[in-house]
Design an enzyme around this catalytic site. Structure first.
Site, PDB file in Angstrom:
ATOM      1  CG  ASP A   5     -11.504  11.001  38.963  1.00  0.00           C
ATOM      2  OD1 ASP A   5     -11.493  12.472  38.979  1.00  0.00           O
ATOM      3  OD2 ASP A   5     -10.576  10.480  38.535  1.00  0.00           O
ATOM      4  CE1 TYR A  12     -10.186  11.681  30.610  1.00  0.00           C
ATOM      5  CE2 TYR A  12     -12.274  11.017  29.121  1.00  0.00           C
ATOM      6  CZ  TYR A  12     -10.877  11.240  29.451  1.00  0.00           C
ATOM      7  OH  TYR A  12      -9.991  10.571  28.148  1.00  0.00           O
ATOM      8  CG  HIS A  23      -6.846  14.591  30.983  1.00  0.00           C
ATOM      9  ND1 HIS A  23      -5.564  13.955  31.199  1.00  0.00           N
ATOM     10  CD2 HIS A  23      -7.756  13.586  31.551  1.00  0.00           C
ATOM     11  CE1 HIS A  23      -5.695  12.578  31.767  1.00  0.00           C
ATOM     12  NE2 HIS A  23      -7.084  12.434  31.819  1.00  0.00           N
ATOM     13  NE  ARG A  45     -10.656   6.453  23.796  1.00  0.00           N
ATOM     14  CZ  ARG A  45     -10.302   6.578  25.219  1.00  0.00           C
ATOM     15  NH1 ARG A  45     -10.040   5.646  25.853  1.00  0.00           N
ATOM     16  NH2 ARG A  45     -10.182   7.896  25.676  1.00  0.00           N
ATOM     17  CD  GLU A 102      -5.448  10.434  36.037  1.00  0.00           C
ATOM     18  OE1 GLU A 102      -5.507  10.131  35.058  1.00  0.00           O
ATOM     19  OE2 GLU A 102      -6.402   9.962  36.719  1.00  0.00           O
ATOM     20  CD  GLU A 109      -8.227  13.870  39.033  1.00  0.00           C
ATOM     21  OE1 GLU A 109      -9.319  14.004  39.353  1.00  0.00           O
ATOM     22  OE2 GLU A 109      -7.991  12.832  38.505  1.00  0.00           O
ATOM     23  CG  ASP A 150      -7.323   9.179  40.224  1.00  0.00           C
ATOM     24  OD1 ASP A 150      -7.363   8.387  40.933  1.00  0.00           O
ATOM     25  OD2 ASP A 150      -8.078   9.322  39.167  1.00  0.00           O
ATOM     26  NE  ARG A 210      -1.972   7.288  33.378  1.00  0.00           N
ATOM     27  CZ  ARG A 210      -3.067   8.162  33.861  1.00  0.00           C
ATOM     28  NH1 ARG A 210      -4.217   7.424  33.523  1.00  0.00           N
ATOM     29  NH2 ARG A 210      -3.135   9.447  34.147  1.00  0.00           N
ATOM     30  CD  GLN A 215      -6.434   4.441  32.943  1.00  0.00           C
ATOM     31  OE1 GLN A 215      -5.275   4.893  33.644  1.00  0.00           O
ATOM     32  NE2 GLN A 215      -7.033   5.286  32.365  1.00  0.00           N
ATOM     33  CE1 TYR A 222     -10.779   3.017  27.996  1.00  0.00           C
ATOM     34  CE2 TYR A 222      -8.951   1.588  27.944  1.00  0.00           C
ATOM     35  CZ  TYR A 222      -9.590   2.382  27.322  1.00  0.00           C
ATOM     36  OH  TYR A 222      -9.446   3.276  26.392  1.00  0.00           O
ATOM     37  CE  LYS A 225      -7.450   6.335  36.098  1.00  0.00           C
ATOM     38  NZ  LYS A 225      -6.922   7.577  35.870  1.00  0.00           N
ATOM     39  CB  THR A 230      -7.585   8.787  45.435  1.00  0.00           C
ATOM     40  OG1 THR A 230      -7.776   7.781  44.537  1.00  0.00           O
ATOM     41  CG2 THR A 230      -7.624  10.264  44.883  1.00  0.00           C
ATOM     42  CB  THR A 255      -6.225  14.715  34.510  1.00  0.00           C
ATOM     43  OG1 THR A 255      -6.182  13.268  35.249  1.00  0.00           O
ATOM     44  CG2 THR A 255      -4.702  15.068  34.402  1.00  0.00           C
ATOM     45  CD  GLU A 282      -2.564  14.875  29.848  1.00  0.00           C
ATOM     46  OE1 GLU A 282      -3.177  15.888  29.270  1.00  0.00           O
ATOM     47  OE2 GLU A 282      -3.015  14.481  31.189  1.00  0.00           O
TER      48      GLU A 282
HETATM   49  O1  LIG Z   1      -9.934   8.359  28.480  1.00  0.00           O
HETATM   50  C1  LIG Z   1      -9.491   7.096  29.307  1.00  0.00           C
HETATM   51  O2  LIG Z   1      -9.543   5.970  28.804  1.00  0.00           O
HETATM   52  C2  LIG Z   1      -8.895   7.233  30.642  1.00  0.00           C
HETATM   53  C3  LIG Z   1      -8.850   8.556  31.286  1.00  0.00           C
HETATM   54  C4  LIG Z   1      -8.154   8.534  32.549  1.00  0.00           C
HETATM   55  O3  LIG Z   1      -7.520   8.006  32.876  1.00  0.00           O
HETATM   56  C5  LIG Z   1      -8.888   9.790  33.128  1.00  0.00           C
HETATM   57  C6  LIG Z   1      -9.318   9.609  34.614  1.00  0.00           C
HETATM   58  O4  LIG Z   1      -9.308   8.742  35.569  1.00  0.00           O
HETATM   59  C7  LIG Z   1     -10.086  11.059  34.637  1.00  0.00           C
HETATM   60  C8  LIG Z   1      -9.281  12.216  34.799  1.00  0.00           C
HETATM   61  O5  LIG Z   1      -8.515  12.302  35.637  1.00  0.00           O
HETATM   62  O6  LIG Z   1      -9.414  13.074  34.069  1.00  0.00           O
HETATM   63 CA   LIG Z   2      -8.629  10.797  37.511  1.00  0.00          CA
HETATM   64 MG   LIG Z   3      -6.984   7.192  42.161  1.00  0.00          MG
END
Ligand SMILES: O=C(O)/C=C/C(=O)CC(=O)CC(=O)O
Ligand SMILES: [Ca+2]
Ligand SMILES: [Mg+2]
Length: 401
Positions: free
Chosen positions: A116, A118, A123, A132, A189, A191, A223, A227, A230, A234, A243, A247, A334, A348
């Site tokens: 996956d 990003y 996004h 953050r 998500e 995608e 996806d 949250r 996560q 993470y 995650k 999916t 996403t 979002e």
């Molecule tokens: O930036 C992060 O900490 C997390 C990002 C995501 O959850 C996004 C991800 O799974 C990738 C995406 O779908 O864009």
């Molecule tokens: Ca994703």
């Molecule tokens: Mg997933």
């Protein structure tokens, strides 16, 4: 005149012809092509017309067909268009057409590895701000490489599969200690997934210009993301149990060839990426996505706004010499456009649950048990009308406690 009757405005006409795997009541899963609101059983039709590869269509996944390679996919598509165009084939074709309402659709590919990315700047910027808030929204590497991670291939499921609310550890920044339980911030998500075909050797790289040799087609993909799980798990290795529980992908794989008219230039890439990410043919795709929650469209993410091309994603995925296998699946990440009602996640769309969306006579921050999400997408077809990717739907079931 043709071998099938199709409404003029169908999203599944002869310029589309997506592949899937279906079964009827008394017969095993096998490969079919969607034609209007019917599924054409390919194996017997191909056999009757003397096509050598006919047996691959009697298999329960697309993998054996995909493994035959690009020249074969293209020849098969040309044969199929020809077959369906000629009125003389009406009887043969008619014998092997099943109304969609009478078939069951299965996961179309045996997923090998799942990756996956990003790749949406909007996004990534939104998530950076939410997760953050004290740092820069985009990490320093973001415009130099398409960021990605390896996900869990074994939990890729076909559209229509229920999603059981995941459980896990979660800890909000102000909590003294983590707690365990069902996710309370379950999200989607929206995608686009790319289906890879053709094995490469360890050490081999697939350059940006070889994208169409190694990608058969696209699926819509959800996806699902917990949250709360996560956000706690993470750092520093990236997404894991937040995650990996499910999916969802569409039952239909739209061949890349059917998306030729949907190609658009990428947004400008500044700074210029390293040479292995540059090429003459870096397509973006103008796919208009729609996110529906319990019958209400809550967002319309535009795939044309993605920063990185899928050709760059594939080049990056293999630049270290990692080999490909038929059935590998990589997703775009996403899809979010610049506006709030163009975002591809509830994180979002509702700004981490603080600005709920109205859905019928209710409000939603994140998903509740019983909620149903449907993703849809359309694009301009080579015939000038709109084609529609297969939809992806899923309903949330309570956690198994
Ligand atoms: O930036 C992060 O900490 C997390 C990002 C995501 O959850 C996004 C991800 O799974 C990738 C995406 O779908 O864009
Ligand atoms: Ca994703
Ligand atoms: Mg997933």
């Amino acid at each position: 005149m043709s071998a099938v009757d199709l409404p003029a405005d169908t999203a599944y006409g002869l310029d589309h012809l997506p592949f899937g795997v279906f079964s009827t009541e008394d017969e095993a899963p096998r490969v079919g092509v969607r034609v209007g609101d019917h599924v054409l059983d390919l194996a017997p039709v191909a056999a009757a017309d003397g096509i050598d590869s006919a047996p691959v269509f009697a298999e329960p996944t697309l993998n054996p067909f995909l493994g035959l390679g690009r020249a074969h996919w293209e020849a098969l598509r040309a044969w199929l268009v020809d077959l369906l165009t000629q009125e003389a084939n009406a009887e043969l074709v008619g014998q092997h057409l099943h109304p969609l309402a009478e078939v069951r659709l299965h996961l179309p590919i045996e997923v090998a590895d799942y990756v996956d990315f990003y790749a949406s700047e909007h996004h990534a910027t939104n998530v950076g701000r939410i997760f953050r808030p004290d740092g820069a929204a985009l990490t320093p590497n973001w415009k130099h490489l398409p960021i990605g991670y390896h996900g869990r291939a074994g939990t890729v499921v076909v559209s229509g599969t229920d999603v059981v609310r995941p459980q896990g550890q979660r800890k909000a920044p102000d909590d003294a200690a983590p707690t365990f339980g069902p996710s309370v911030r379950l999200d989607i998500e929206a995608e686009v997934g790319f289906v890879v075909a053709g094995a490469t050797r360890l050490g081999e790289q697939v350059g940006v210009d070889s994208f169409a040799d190694h990608v058969f087609g696209v699926v819509l993909l959800n996806d699902w993301s917990a949250r709360d799980v996560q956000a706690w798990e993470y750092v520093p290795l990236g997404p894991f149990l937040g995650k990996s529980f499910a999916t969802s992908v569409s039952a239909w794989v739209t061949p890349l060839q059917a998306l030729r008219a949907a190609r658009v230039p990428l947004p400008e890439q500044d700074p210029t990426p390293l040479p292995y990410l540059l090429g003459d043919d870096l397509p973006g795709y103008d796919l208009a996505i729609e996110v529906e929650l319990n019958g209400t469209v809550v967002s319309r993410p535009p795939f044309a706004s993605m920063y990185w091309s899928p050709a760059q994603m594939l080049a990056h995925l293999t630049v270290n010499g990692a080999s490909l296998r038929t059935g590998d699946l990589f997703a775009s990440g996403t899809v979010s456009g610049p506006e709030r009602d163009q975002t591809g996640s509830l994180l979002e769309r509702t700004w981490n649950g603080t600005e709920p969306v109205t859905v019928g006579d209710q409000e939603r921050g994140f998903l509740q048990d019983g909620d149903t999400v449907v993703l849809r997408a359309t694009a301009t077809g080579t015939g000038g009308g709109r084609i529609a990717l297969g939809e992806v739907t899923g309903t949330i079931r309570p956690a198994t406690t």
